[in-house]
Write a protein that holds these residues in place. Structure first.
Motif, PDB file in Angstrom:
ATOM      1  N   LEU A 182      42.033  24.336  33.808  1.00 18.91           N
ATOM      2  CA  LEU A 182      41.146  23.642  34.718  1.00 18.91           C
ATOM      3  C   LEU A 182      39.806  24.364  34.698  1.00 18.91           C
ATOM      4  CD1 LEU A 182      41.097  21.278  36.749  1.00 18.91           C
ATOM      5  CD2 LEU A 182      41.610  22.957  38.534  1.00 18.91           C
ATOM      6  N   ASP A 183      38.778  23.669  34.223  1.00 19.01           N
ATOM      7  CA  ASP A 183      37.453  24.266  34.122  1.00 19.01           C
ATOM      8  C   ASP A 183      36.598  23.828  35.303  1.00 19.01           C
ATOM      9  OD1 ASP A 183      38.138  25.431  31.693  1.00 19.01           O
ATOM     10  OD2 ASP A 183      37.393  23.748  30.533  1.00 19.01           O
ATOM     11  N   SER A 184      35.751  24.721  35.784  1.00 13.42           N
ATOM     12  CA  SER A 184      34.839  24.431  36.886  1.00 13.42           C
ATOM     13  C   SER A 184      33.447  24.205  36.317  1.00 13.42           C
ATOM     14  CB  SER A 184      34.810  25.601  37.872  1.00 13.42           C
ATOM     15  OG  SER A 184      36.094  25.815  38.403  1.00 13.42           O
ATOM     16  N   ILE A 231      39.635  31.773  31.781  1.00 17.21           N
ATOM     17  CA  ILE A 231      39.870  33.143  31.320  1.00 17.21           C
ATOM     18  C   ILE A 231      38.575  33.915  31.603  1.00 17.21           C
ATOM     19  CG2 ILE A 231      40.353  34.631  29.333  1.00 17.21           C
ATOM     20  CD1 ILE A 231      41.797  32.197  28.056  1.00 17.21           C
ATOM     21  N   PRO A 232      38.595  34.843  32.558  1.00 18.66           N
ATOM     22  CA  PRO A 232      37.358  35.513  32.981  1.00 18.66           C
ATOM     23  C   PRO A 232      36.567  36.130  31.833  1.00 18.66           C
ATOM     24  CG  PRO A 232      39.154  36.077  34.458  1.00 18.66           C
ATOM     25  CD  PRO A 232      39.760  35.305  33.315  1.00 18.66           C
ATOM     26  N   GLU A 233      37.238  36.688  30.835  1.00 17.74           N
ATOM     27  CA  GLU A 233      36.539  37.316  29.704  1.00 17.74           C
ATOM     28  C   GLU A 233      35.720  36.310  28.893  1.00 17.74           C
ATOM     29  OE1 GLU A 233      39.866  39.495  31.154  1.00 17.74           O
ATOM     30  OE2 GLU A 233      39.960  37.594  30.112  1.00 17.74           O
ATOM     31  N   ALA A 234      36.084  35.040  28.976  1.00 14.70           N
ATOM     32  CA  ALA A 234      35.368  34.001  28.220  1.00 14.70           C
ATOM     33  C   ALA A 234      34.024  33.683  28.860  1.00 14.70           C
ATOM     34  CB  ALA A 234      36.219  32.741  28.106  1.00 14.70           C
TER      35      ALA A 234
END
Length: 125
Positions: free
Chosen positions: A113-115, A28-31
């Motif tokens: 999916l986290d990078s 989630i870009p805002e995170a």
């Protein structure tokens, strides 16, 4: 009000003599960019929780717990009170970047999916 206990992990390594810290880009870009963390389960110590959470969130299994950096009480936007434990862990992981689907359930629903990657950091004296 009984605080919710949270365990945060600052996972570090040295690569060619340069200290690095593990961070991840939340889908989630805002995170934004974050460090791995999670909730301490009932009957679990914060130390055991941070080791479990780091494995569940990052997929890393070769971690060494160095110690507690700090702890605090923090009031979240929803009014809940969090007792936060910040730990230093080290790894001999040689992979610079990877993606991982966190296990163990939690507050967020649906696939994620986290990078992950290590970034250089400056130590304070």
């Amino acid at each position: 009000m009984i605080p919710i206990q949270k365990a945060y992990g600052y996972v570090t390594r040295e690569k060619m003599g340069i200290p690095q810290v593990l961070v991840f880009q939340h889908p989630i870009p805002e995170a934004g960019i974050q460090i791995p963390k999670g909730t301490v389960k009932e009957g679990e110590t914060p130390e055991n929780a941070v080791l479990r959470e780091m494995k569940e969130e990052t997929g890393l299994h070769n971690l060494s717990l160095k110690g507690l950096i700090a702890k605090d009480l923090w009031k979240a936007d929803d009014g809940s009170l969090h007792e936060r434990f910040f730990y230093h862990l080290t790894t001999s992981n040689t992979i610079d970047e990877w993606s991982f689907n966190p296990t163990g359930g939690g507050e967020e629903h649906g696939p994620r999916l986290d990078s992950f990657g290590f970034q250089e950091y400056k130590m304070f004296s």
